[in-house]
Write an enzyme that holds these catalytic residues in place. Sequence first.
Site, short mmCIF file in Angstrom:
data_model
loop_
_atom_site.label_atom_id
_atom_site.label_comp_id
_atom_site.label_asym_id
_atom_site.label_seq_id
_atom_site.Cartn_x
_atom_site.Cartn_y
_atom_site.Cartn_z
N GLU A 96 -7.48 13.28 1.35
CA GLU A 96 -6.72 12.99 2.56
C GLU A 96 -6.20 14.26 3.25
O GLU A 96 -6.22 14.36 4.47
CB GLU A 96 -5.56 12.05 2.25
CG GLU A 96 -5.96 10.59 2.11
CD GLU A 96 -6.57 10.28 0.75
OE1 GLU A 96 -6.55 11.16 -0.13
OE2 GLU A 96 -7.04 9.14 0.56
N PHE B 222 -1.47 6.67 1.37
CA PHE B 222 -2.01 8.01 1.15
C PHE B 222 -1.60 9.00 2.23
O PHE B 222 -2.03 10.16 2.20
CB PHE B 222 -3.53 7.95 1.03
CG PHE B 222 -4.00 7.09 -0.12
CD1 PHE B 222 -3.33 7.13 -1.33
CD2 PHE B 222 -5.07 6.23 0.01
CE1 PHE B 222 -3.74 6.34 -2.41
CE2 PHE B 222 -5.49 5.44 -1.04
CZ PHE B 222 -4.82 5.49 -2.25
N ARG C 287 -3.42 -5.51 6.55
CA ARG C 287 -4.55 -6.10 5.85
C ARG C 287 -4.59 -7.61 6.06
O ARG C 287 -5.65 -8.23 6.02
CB ARG C 287 -4.46 -5.80 4.35
CG ARG C 287 -5.62 -6.38 3.54
CD ARG C 287 -5.38 -6.26 2.05
NE ARG C 287 -6.53 -6.71 1.28
CZ ARG C 287 -6.79 -7.97 0.99
NH1 ARG C 287 -6.00 -8.93 1.42
NH2 ARG C 287 -7.86 -8.30 0.28
#
Length: 238
Positions: free
Chosen positions: A15, A41, A124
């Site tokens: 990342e 992240f 999500r």
Amino acid sequence: REHPAGRYLRFGVREHAMGAILNGIALSDMLIPYGATFFVFLDYMRGAVRLAAVSRYPAIFVYTHDSIGLGEDGPTHQAVEQFASLRAMPGIVVLRPADATETAAAWKFALEHRDGPVAIGLTRQKVPVIDRTKYASADNLERGGYILADSPQPRVLLIATGSEVSLALQARDRLAAENIPARVVSMPSWELFEQQPKEYRENVLPPAITARVAVEAGVRMGWERYLGPKGEFIGMSS
């Protein structure tokens, strides 16, 4: 590595390197780069994101799985303070769109915004697509916060972001059944809302209406500016 001319860079689980490469591409001014990863992240690439914010690099950071609603990964996979920590960073516009239509508006804004980085937080969960023939246009996203659904002489303000906006609309309907008129405000971006004229902000959030509820799947920190001394927050505290 056999086809280096492609449009997609396979960063791997890197990342920070991804963020640094996005900054370099943005600095070149040849392309508009974006990179995507799970929101949790962000912590691995925070240095690169902060550099983009400080230096006004127009990189686009897309973060999915933006709350505890992570399905098979379980609720402990997401830090509840992620949005608060990102919003605390000066120089970056943070967007948390409510549905597919607001997401399209968020992407349009990100492509046109050339004065610094934009972060888009995506859920999500399978949230419903809000009926824009019934409620306000998603084009209002560029103002940061807007009246999504109103009532004559509202007594309560329901303020929500992302996956919680559809819940606020349901709450408005239930309050209406109890003869309590409520207004739903979609607040996808604090930064953009704060850039609006005072008259606009007070029209969306009238100072006279002190009964306010903010709903977000994260911590309360920062919401005080919109809740006032009598407001309530529904979210995460642990």
